[in-house]
Design a protein around this motif. Structure first.
Motif, PDB file in Angstrom:
ATOM      1  N   GLY A   1       0.798  -1.212  -0.098  1.00 54.39           N
ATOM      2  CA  GLY A   1      -0.034   0.042   0.055  1.00 54.39           C
ATOM      3  C   GLY A   1       0.937   1.241  -0.068  1.00 54.39           C
ATOM      4  O   GLY A   1       0.338   2.433  -0.461  1.00 54.39           O
ATOM      5  N   ASP A   2       1.967   1.159   0.707  1.00 49.09           N
ATOM      6  CA  ASP A   2       2.917   2.285   0.891  1.00 49.09           C
ATOM      7  C   ASP A   2       3.207   2.889  -0.514  1.00 49.09           C
ATOM      8  O   ASP A   2       3.353   3.857  -0.829  1.00 49.09           O
TER       9      ASP A   2
ATOM     10  N   ILE B   1      -5.711   4.974  -6.157  1.00 46.22           N
ATOM     11  CA  ILE B   1      -4.799   4.434  -5.238  1.00 46.22           C
ATOM     12  C   ILE B   1      -5.195   3.381  -4.257  1.00 46.22           C
ATOM     13  O   ILE B   1      -4.783   2.398  -4.146  1.00 46.22           O
ATOM     14  N   LEU B   2      -6.381   3.827  -3.651  1.00 48.85           N
ATOM     15  CA  LEU B   2      -7.117   2.905  -2.766  1.00 48.85           C
ATOM     16  C   LEU B   2      -7.834   1.515  -3.730  1.00 48.85           C
ATOM     17  O   LEU B   2      -7.346   0.273  -3.017  1.00 48.85           O
TER      18      LEU B   2
ATOM     19  N   ILE C   1      -5.868  -1.867  -2.432  1.00 43.66           N
ATOM     20  CA  ILE C   1      -6.929  -3.049  -1.957  1.00 43.66           C
ATOM     21  C   ILE C   1      -7.005  -4.422  -2.823  1.00 43.66           C
ATOM     22  O   ILE C   1      -6.767  -5.415  -2.449  1.00 43.66           O
ATOM     23  N   ARG C   2      -7.289  -4.111  -4.374  1.00 44.61           N
ATOM     24  CA  ARG C   2      -7.104  -5.111  -4.964  1.00 44.61           C
ATOM     25  C   ARG C   2      -5.706  -6.148  -5.165  1.00 44.61           C
ATOM     26  O   ARG C   2      -5.748  -7.155  -5.336  1.00 44.61           O
ATOM     27  N   THR C   3      -4.639  -5.159  -5.164  1.00 41.81           N
ATOM     28  CA  THR C   3      -3.506  -5.957  -5.056  1.00 41.81           C
ATOM     29  C   THR C   3      -3.150  -6.773  -3.775  1.00 41.81           C
ATOM     30  O   THR C   3      -2.755  -7.971  -3.626  1.00 41.81           O
TER      31      THR C   3
ATOM     32  N   VAL D   1      -6.288  -3.868   4.885  1.00 41.91           N
ATOM     33  CA  VAL D   1      -5.724  -3.127   3.789  1.00 41.91           C
ATOM     34  C   VAL D   1      -6.081  -1.745   3.316  1.00 41.91           C
ATOM     35  O   VAL D   1      -5.322  -1.036   3.418  1.00 41.91           O
ATOM     36  N   GLY D   2      -7.442  -1.696   3.274  1.00 39.62           N
ATOM     37  CA  GLY D   2      -8.165  -0.681   3.000  1.00 39.62           C
ATOM     38  C   GLY D   2      -7.830   0.617   4.056  1.00 39.62           C
ATOM     39  O   GLY D   2      -7.544   1.720   3.747  1.00 39.62           O
ATOM     40  N   ASP D   3      -7.782  -0.143   5.466  1.00 39.99           N
ATOM     41  CA  ASP D   3      -7.564   0.856   6.373  1.00 39.99           C
ATOM     42  C   ASP D   3      -6.158   1.470   6.530  1.00 39.99           C
ATOM     43  O   ASP D   3      -5.902   2.848   6.685  1.00 39.99           O
ATOM     44  N   TYR D   4      -5.281   0.661   6.220  1.00 41.55           N
ATOM     45  CA  TYR D   4      -3.894   0.992   6.052  1.00 41.55           C
ATOM     46  C   TYR D   4      -3.773   2.075   5.114  1.00 41.55           C
ATOM     47  O   TYR D   4      -2.985   3.063   5.338  1.00 41.55           O
ATOM     48  N   VAL D   5      -4.180   1.960   3.824  1.00 40.86           N
ATOM     49  CA  VAL D   5      -3.941   3.067   2.884  1.00 40.86           C
ATOM     50  C   VAL D   5      -4.699   4.208   3.084  1.00 40.86           C
ATOM     51  O   VAL D   5      -4.317   5.454   2.863  1.00 40.86           O
ATOM     52  N   ARG D   6      -5.890   4.204   3.714  1.00 45.45           N
ATOM     53  CA  ARG D   6      -6.796   5.161   4.073  1.00 45.45           C
ATOM     54  C   ARG D   6      -6.036   6.011   4.916  1.00 45.45           C
ATOM     55  O   ARG D   6      -5.887   7.394   4.946  1.00 45.45           O
TER      56      ARG D   6
END
Lengths: 467, 1283
Positions: free
Chosen positions: B76-77, B92-93, B97-99, B153-158
């Protein structure tokens, strides 16, 4: 057509409040002068204008009854009248008959034209007109409007009910296969009909029930479930003891008299009587101990031994050997006359379907479901869901004539309602909470009987839960 | 060695690719390049699946230093840093998330592309933004852990992007509760969280878990919420909250801690509050488990009741063809059990797992039988079994079942004691060799060892009293003669001998036991049959017969019976070409003009009006433009020779837009035009070009209409050539062959139809012992990507290669490639293997053939095709009149396919609504399950089988167009998301989240006559893996193969249907090289040593957990990362021929249910370990009566169908005829299908000791059926009746 808001405005201007039924009536009549007339007729004391003040809407009591038997008479649903499904044509006849009967009721209030005329010609584009049809599939558009396929024998058209219209809630309660009238306008392309007003067959606002001329009382129950390990024998004994002393002449039982066998998987674990014949014997003996003066009427339900498809036949002889002489078995549904007071007995399987289809409906409030049946003038409007239907030439599930009392059961929760003069009673059960109900968080209201005075249609609930 | 092997494969692959590139460059196909990207490892697969360039390299980097789960977050970074060209926060999200999801699901399931419909931002009431993830039905294929982690993952990127937390409104929380409960009642979740749990999750989860509408039902309470777009139940959301967040909370917490993420403290509350409900059948010690016979299907016999004497005796070990969910039986057992078990037939077993594929292993013990003449003998030889099978009176013991340690480990089942066996004896014999006769065996035992198992009787099966009775009887009546021990033929004594499984013959009313020394010794008798002195101090109390026998004999014996394992027949095997219904030869639309068979011949004579020329049809096809001459056409190649490009337009604004969304109205764009095609001329032209005359081509069939986004039309010549070779095309343009897959690690050339020379030529130079390969009986270790196919498949492959050669030569004008004339020529050619519901194919090489109707391949190969979730026998719950029943989805589907009411989708796939009412209620949607099925049916997991059903081909729930686009366009451009709107507007069907299930589910299912249903597509069986798939449709252990060049040339994503799930089952990427570390974890539990140590056997006696013995057993997992991970495998048991035994199950051969049931009950009466009355009752209760009740109920709720156009009606239209075409309408449930099992059920009640309750139920049903249809219909009246 008159707009509801305009009508309301007129009343408010004169500082009168108005009953919604009156507004609907005035809309249907589409006669602006009638509004003035109603306002004029309202007396100075009137705060709320009720349907009773409308000149043509004075309650009209149906006073003529030809009674062959002063007491009990089975008007429809006599044992042996249900038919087998013989061919695919039965389905055509069945739904046509429903359309004709219910459409006829609507037609009395609205001048309708065949859908084919709208679809196939250009004549009616953007004109206001009325159609009468059976509801097909419906869905909610992306914008939140309700789009319903409406069908009559000549064609089918999509009807859109705008969510911003005041009576949109009526359209939200549309369920498949009910028969309705719709007043509205055809779209410019001629493919969509914008519904302005929805007309259900309904009970006439001026309906007043027939009352018995002679004294008499009836007791209404259902869902005894003999044989189940949750049947409540002590409560029944208290009920039987009370009946010995009570001044009642009739006992009506609306189905599920025994728990049956093989009704649901694993049922054998929940039965104290696993033999179906013994279940009916036990029930018959319970009836035999009741006073002989009682006239008992028994109709079947989905737990009973007969076919599940409605109309369900009456219990066959080989199961009723132990039933006392004063007991009459009828079909489900059945229309019974008690001293001229008509009781429509229906087990109520369709309540499951209606609860799942009508927004906001709950098992806790079966009374509302009976009102929904009466508004649609049909006991099981939606085909193809949980309620099995055996198609025959006539649709015997149509509510016609209007009964004084509608008796249902099935959901095991008591509910009583009075809708436009019809007394709706869901009689509850004689079975405690089952494991399944517990799981589903359904809390039954067992061991209650409703006693109705046939001269006044006043009722009293008798509770036998505690000694 | 391995390097050379891989190089050969790669070389072959690139050779094929270069041919395919040449062919495609001609522009005859939708695209001018080969459309299957090659992926060598997980990172490549992720990149190819998602189409994000460069991500593979980064994944490899990350995986060096951290776990996969961690990498899925950390990646995600990189997205946040916009390393891969992202431009917006949404993008980006979306990519992150899909990856992450793709990494977590090994890059082979459809979840990353299809399971997430949309990702966008919403606005909180305090004005901050929050992240919304819209989950769709296929998210199920990801499994709970990946579902839950995708939120993380979503939260991390968020957090990285500075987007706020989701702050739900109170009514939204309640909506979740209502909706999840409602979903559970439609589909049955694996786990239904309590209201409190849901509330905790929803109010605290920093990401909004949203979903697409997947069901037909709408919620009734919390409707029309501002921030929840639909009132329809959102299945993907329910799955992620319930099976992901609630069920996998500990997993999330582990990652939260590792990554030091904030805002997840509430997980503590959730975890501590979660009451863990153990599996109801978790075994303690071991108790009999009857789960596998709870739902018996008529015609599938029970072979052994749970832990009953005479049942399958456990033997530990792995043969070269077992392990990986396959168990070995002696071929004689397979034959004597009525031939119901063919090679590859699945058996439901009591333990260690739920099901096992059955394969022949002839180095274990066969069954022991009593013949009609009274002889008792053990049958260890298939030829002998054939000889005596007519005279078997009773099967006293069904023989041994070979199960490997790895199976116990995989299923997390305690080890259980096995019977004494030769390999165990050898470990305890101090190097002594196997005794050659009874005397030698006794001498060895007297030296202090245990008696060799071959000479040991089943003393653990009898009581001490029986032993004493037998001893007295032998002593009193017996005599030792030269022939052996002779006894009178008396019932009581013989019965005990039979329990001990002592082989004997009966001649002239006397029992003769030739091998009697051990028996006499163990009975405490001397050679004169007098009691020996040992009786004096014989233990009399508290001891079992085995220890008494040991005492009396004076030497030690171990129990021979061991743990008995119950089993019944499961799904029969399958090996056949994939066909859609009706099967097309070309993806070319013929519409109604092609008639019911959609044939070109019929379309050529079709005339829309009477006096017009025939052969011109109107079809909706894609609009394409030639870049050179600008001509508009539907063909892929313009008349000028250039390759055409699809043209997309906005249907509202009617402008051409080269994007997925209209910039003006934001509606989705479409590629379509309605054209007239002169089929007659086209067809004639094609024939001419191919040099064929009309008579040389059989019926060529097309499809009714096109359902892909670009509506690409396939070249008609391909269809003609396929028809010439009797091949049918699948929806993606390829031709495929389905086979059940079985594991195999070693082969002998003599069993697989090849010669040693051929194998040597393929690089197999030496056998497993290092000896040069020259002899056909030498055992060779199979390479991981080499496979054996059934001989039937080989015949089919011959046609395919000829078709491809014709195609190359006549259509592409390239040299022929395969030039295969005989089966042997196929050896060494490359194919693509594909498992159901996955999107990644695996490169394989053909090295041999098997007579059995199965595909044999290395466990790694099978594992590489699998998803990592399982659904084993997915159990679904169905609603019946008032309660829920659990049924394996397979069964559900089998019982509920409505033969009378199949429907067709545009593409020609068959589907039907389930016919049983209980199922029916929710069924529609069933689902179609894969995802769908499940959906529709109320499923525990998929239903297929809602029914349904279960099975399906990839149809999944239909989705709103938007998503669909996404799917196809795996390319994942951001543009993709827009689709939703457009289609929705145009096609009402899509709106409001119609469920798709309807279509989907049914499609998949294909019924066989007489109630056998197979999923067309695959599905419906439990896949081992399949947990993830929505529905159970997938048959996890059945895969398909296609020729490599077919995939490379003919496959195009452009053909795939524009519905959600359309890309399932399509080879979106090709894995060219297997890495054991990246395939399904199940394969790591395959044990690969040549023996188990003594400690293992002793530990098994103590019910030890297999994990505790991990260090003792040589398994793949312990070799990971070393060269030994791919070679140097061994097995504990050899078998002489992997195709020995019945090749086709009796179940498949017998046609009518009456015959099947008869055979089943006959067998039940013969087998000692089976209770025939109970079998009869169970079949009645779990198959016939539900069928009768369901059909009767369905009859009164049935749908209607137009006989001409196939339109379906929920109820009879008032017009009484088809609204669309005016034709007559017929019911979908017929009297005959309702009554199908009535007579047979009544017959069972009369013949077997069925309980009174069940008997009465049949009686009541009989009455109900009569009252519905009237008394038995009059017989057909003959003319004579009127005279």
């Amino acid at each position: 057509m008159l707009k509801a808001s305009e009508i309301l405005q007129r009343f408010i201007e004169t500082k009168l409040q108005v009953h919604p039924d009156v507004v609907r009536y005035l809309q249907e009549q589409n006669d602006p002068t009638l509004v003035d007339q109603v306002i004029r007729d309202a007396s100075d004391q009137t705060v709320v204008v009720s349907p009773a003040v409308i000149p043509k809407l004075r309650a009209e009591r149906d006073g003529t009854r030809f009674l062959t038997d002063p007491g009990l008479e089975v008007l429809a649903g006599i044992a042996g009248t249900s038919e087998a499904v013989t061919s695919v044509h039965d389905y055509v006849h069945y739904f046509r008959d429903r359309y004709n009967q219910l459409g006829g009721i609507v037609r009395a209030r609205a001048h309708a034209m065949p859908i084919e005329a709208l679809v196939k010609t250009t004549r009616y584009k953007q004109q206001e007109c009325t159609i009468i049809g059976m509801v097909g599939d419906s869905r909610t558009s992306t914008k939140g409007h309700k789009i319903v396929q409406v069908e009559d024998p000549t064609g089918t058209i999509a009807v859109l009910f705008n969510k911003n219209r005041p009576d949109f809630s009526e359209a939200e309660r549309l369920i498949p296969d009910e028969v309705i009238g719709v007043r509205g306008t055809l779209s410019p392309e001629g493919t969509l009909f914008f519904g302005n007003q929805l007309i259900r067959p309904d009970i006439p606002m001026n309906h007043a029930p027939f009352l018995s001329k002679t004294p008499g009382r009836a007791v209404l129950i259902s869902d005894v479930h003999v044989g189940s390990n949750t049947f409540l024998p002590e409560a029944w004994d208290r009920f039987a003891a009370w009946l010995k002393t009570a001044d009642v002449s009739y006992l009506l039982i609306a189905g599920d008299v025994v728990d049956g066998i093989g009704v649901y998987p694993g049922q054998e674990q929940e039965l104290v009587i696993q033999n179906i014949y013994e279940q009916y014997n036990a029930f018959g003996e319970m009836l035999a101990e009741l006073p002989k003066r009682l006239k008992i009427v028994v109709s079947p339900g989905n737990h009973d031994v007969v076919r599940g498809a409605e109309p369900q036949p009456a219990l066959p002889d080989k199961f009723t050997g132990s039933f006392p002489e004063n007991c009459t078995v009828v079909e489900n549904p059945a229309l019974i006359s008690l001293q001229g007071v008509r009781v429509l007995m229906y087990h109520g399987r369709s309540i499951d379907d209606m609860i799942s289809l009508i927004p906001g409906a709950t098992y806790e409030n079966p009374g509302q479901m009976m009102e929904e049946m009466l508004q649609r003038r049909h006991l099981a409007p939606s085909y193809g869901r949980r309620t099995p239907i055996a198609a025959s030439k006539l649709d015997r599930l149509v509510i016609n004539p209007i009964p004084e009392i509608l008796l249902t059961g099935h959901v095991h929760i008591m509910g009583i309602t009075r809708y436009r003069g019809v007394l709706g009673i869901n009689a509850g059960t004689w079975q405690g909470q089952t494991g399944f109900q517990k799981q589903m968080n359904i809390n039954p209201t067992p061991a209650r009987a409703v006693e109705v005075d046939l001269q006044t249609l006043e009722y009293q609930v008798r509770d036998f839960n505690e000694a | 060695m391995m390097a050379a092997y891989h190089k050969r494969l790669q070389d072959g692959l690139y050779e094929a690719i270069s041919v395919a590139e040449q062919a495609r460059a001609l522009g005859i196909d939708p695209k001018t390049r080969v459309e299957i990207p090659i992926a060598n490892d997980l990172a490549d697969r992720v990149e190819a699946l998602l189409g994000i360039t460069g991500v593979a390299a980064r994944i490899r980097e990350l995986e060096q230093t951290m776990s996969r789960e961690e990498a899925s977050l950390r990646i995600g970074d990189d997205f946040v840093a916009k390393r891969f060209g992202e431009t917006t926060r949404e993008e980006i999200l979306d990519h992150a998330i899909r990856t992450g999801m793709a990494l977590l699901t090994e890059g082979v399931v459809a979840a990353p592309t299809e399971g997430i419909g949309n990702i966008c931002l919403g606005r909180n009431d305090d004005g901050t933004d929050y992240l919304k993830i819209y989950y769709a039905g296929p998210i199920r294929s990801a499994g709970g852990t990946a579902q839950a982690l995708s939120v993380l993952v979503g939260d991390y990127v968020r957090q990285q992007l500075g987007i706020g937390r989701f702050i739900p409104r109170p009514e939204e929380v309640e909506r979740y509760i209502e909706e999840i409960k409602q979903y559970n009642s439609i589909m049955s979740l694996q786990y239904l969280p309590s209201e409190k749990e849901i509330r905790t999750i929803v109010s605290n989860c920093p990401v909004c878990i949203d979903g697409e509408a997947t069901e037909q039902e709408e919620v009734s309470g919390y409707r029309n919420l501002e921030r929840v777009e639909t009132n329809v139940v959102r299945g993907g959301m329910a799955l992620v909250v319930a099976e992901g967040m609630a069920l996998k909370a500990p997993k999330i917490q582990k990652n939260v801690r590792k990554m030091k993420m904030e805002g997840w403290e509430w997980l503590d509350e959730l975890i501590s509050g979660t009451v863990k409900t153990g599996d109801d059948d978790d075994e303690i010690g071991v108790k009999p488990k009857d789960k596998y016979i709870r739902d018996l299907i008529g015609g599938r016999p029970v072979f052994s009741y749970p832990m009953r004497k005479g049942g399958f005796r456990l033997r530990y070990g792995r043969a070269r063809n077992t392990g990986f969910a396959a168990a070995g039986l002696h071929p004689a057992t397979m034959h004597l059990l009525g031939d119901f078990l063919a090679v590859g037939t699945q058996m439901k077993v009591e333990r260690p797992g739920k099901a096992a594929g059955i394969v022949p292993v002839d180095t274990i013990e066969g069954p022991t039988v009593r013949l009609v003449n009274g002889d008792v003998l053990r049958v260890d030889d298939l030829a002998l079994a054939h000889q005596i099978s007519g005279s078997v009176e009773r099967i006293l013991d069904v023989g041994e079942m070979l199960v490997s340690y790895g199976e116990f480990l995989e299923n997390n089942h305690l080890l259980v004691p096995c019977g004494y066996c030769d390999e165990w004896w050898q470990l305890e014999s101090n190097g002594a060799s196997r005794p050659t006769d009874e005397t030698e065996a006794i001498l060895l035992a007297l030296d202090g060892g245990y008696l060799h198992p071959e000479y040991t009787q089943m003393w653990d099966d009898i009581t001490p009293e029986q032993l004493i009775t037998l001893s007295d009887w032998v002593s009193r009546t017996g005599a030792v003669t030269r022939a052996g021990l002779v006894l009178p033929c008396e019932a009581e004594g013989k019965a005990i001998l039979e329990e001990l499984l002592v082989p004997h013959t009966v001649r002239d009313d006397r029992i003769i036991i030739s091998r009697h020394l051990v028996l006499i010794a163990a009975l405490g008798l001397d050679l004169h049959l007098q009691r020996r002195g040992v009786w004096a101090d014989a233990p009399t109390d508290g001891h079992n017969a085995l220890s008494l026998a040991c005492h009396l004999a004076g030497f030690a014996m171990r129990q021979k019976g061991g743990t008995r394992i119950g089993g019944r027949m499961g799904r029969p095997g399958k090996s056949k070409a994939r066909e859609m219904k009706p099967p097309p030869h070309a993806l070319f639309p013929v519409g109604e003009a092609g008639g019911a068979r959609r044939s070109f011949q019929e379309a050529s004579t079709y005339a829309p009006e009477r006096n017009r020329d025939g052969g011109v049809i109107t079809a909706e096809v894609g609009e394409r433009r030639c870049p050179a001459c600008k001509t508009i056409t539907y063909k892929n190649r313009c008349t000028c020779g250039a390759h055409t490009e699809p043209v997309f337009r906005c249907p509202k604004c009617n402008i051409e837009i080269n994007a997925d969304r209209c910039p003006r109205c934001d509606g989705g764009t479409v590629c379509t035009q309605t054209v007239s095609i002169n089929v007659k001329n086209d067809y004639a032209t094609v024939l001419e070009e191919l040099g064929l005359r009309t008579g040389m081509v059989p019926l060529v069939k097309g499809v009714k209409g096109l359902i892909s986004r670009e509506r690409v039309v396939e070249d008609l010549a391909k269809g003609v050539l396929r028809a010439r070779h009797s091949l049918y095309v699948f929806k993606d343009g390829t031709v495929r062959y389905d086979m059940i897959d079985l594991p195999l690690t070693h082969i002998r050339t003599d069993e697989c139809g090849v010669t040693p020379e051929q194998l040597v030529a393929l690089g197999y130079t030496q056998d497993v012992y290092g000896v040069p390969l020259t002899d056909p009986t030498q055992v060779v270790e199979l390479r991981p990507q080499d496979i054996l196919v059934s001989e039937k498949c080989a015949v089919w492959l011959l046609e395919v290669t000829a078709f491809i050669d014709d195609l190359l030569e006549k259509v592409y004008h390239l040299p022929r490639f395969y030039n295969v004339t005989s089966r042997a020529d196929l050896i060494g050619h490359l194919v693509i293997g594909l498992a159901p519901h996955t999107s990644a194919g695996v490169l394989a090489r053909l090295v041999g053939f098997t007579k059995a109707n199965v595909g044999y391949a290395h466990p790694f190969f099978h594992a590489a095709k699998r998803r990592n979730c399982f659904y084993g026998d997915t159990v679904i719950e169905v609603y019946d009149y008032r309660s829920w029943t659990k049924v394996p989805i397979r069964q559900f589907v089998l019982e509920n396919f409505d033969l009378s009411n199949p429907g067709l989708d545009h593409f020609g796939t068959f589907y039907s609504d389930p016919k049983r009412s209980f199922l029916t209620r929710s069924v529609d949607t069933q689902g179609t399950m894969h995802l769908k099925k499940i959906t529709s049916v109320s499923v525990h997991r998929a239903p297929p089988a809602l029914i349904r059903f279960g099975t399906s081909r990839g149809k999944v729930v239909s989705v709103t167009p938007e998503h669909a686009m996404l799917i196809w366009d795996v390319d994942y451009l951001k543009k993709i998301r827009a689709d939703e709107v457009k289609i929705g507007d145009a096609v009402p069907v899509y709106e409001g989240g119609q469920v798709l299930a309807d279509r989907i589910t049914e499609l998949d299912i294909v019924p066989c006559p007489d109630d056998r249903v197979f999923c067309l597509t695959v599905a419906d069986d439990h896949t081992l893996v399949a947990d993830g798939i929505f529905t159970g449709q997938c048959d996890g252990d059945e895969d398909c193969v296609m020729m490599l060049l077919d995939g490379l040339i003919n496959f195009s994503r452009s053909f795939l249907p524009e519905t959600r799930g359309g890309s399932m089952d399509a080879p979106l990427v090709l894995t060219s090289r297997l890495d054991p570390a990246e395939i399904d974890k199940e394969s790591l539990n395959v044990d690969v040593g040549s023996s188990y140590p003594l400690e293992f056997y002793l530990a098994a006696q103590q019910y030890t957990h297999p994990k505790d013995l991990d260090a003792l057993i040589d398994r793949v997992e312990r070799r990971l990362g070393t060269p030994a991970q791919l070679e140097g495998f061994m097995f504990t048991h050899d078998t002489s021929n992997i195709s020995e035994g019945p090749l086709e199950s009796t179940y498949t051969i017998l046609e009518s249910m009456v015959d099947k049931l008869g055979a089943e009950l006959d067998l039940a009466e013969k087998i000692r370990a089976v209770d025939a009355d109970d079998v009869a009752e169970r079949v009645l209760k779990t198959h016939f009566m539900p069928d009768l009740m369901g059909n009767l109920s369905a009859f009164s709720k049935q749908k209607f169908r137009c006989t001409r156009c196939g339109s379906k009606y929920r109820r009879m239209p008032l017009a009484g005829r088809c609204i669309k075409c005016g034709n007559t309408i017929i019911p979908t449930v017929h009297e005959g299908s309702v009554k199908k099992y009535l007579e047979i059920s009544k017959g069972i009640c009369n013949k077997y000791a069925v309980s009174e309750y069940t008997r009465q139920r049949v009686e009541v049903l009989d009455m109900a059926i009569q009252s519905t249809f009237g008394a038995a219909k009059e017989q057909q009246l003959g003319l004579a009746d009127f005279m």
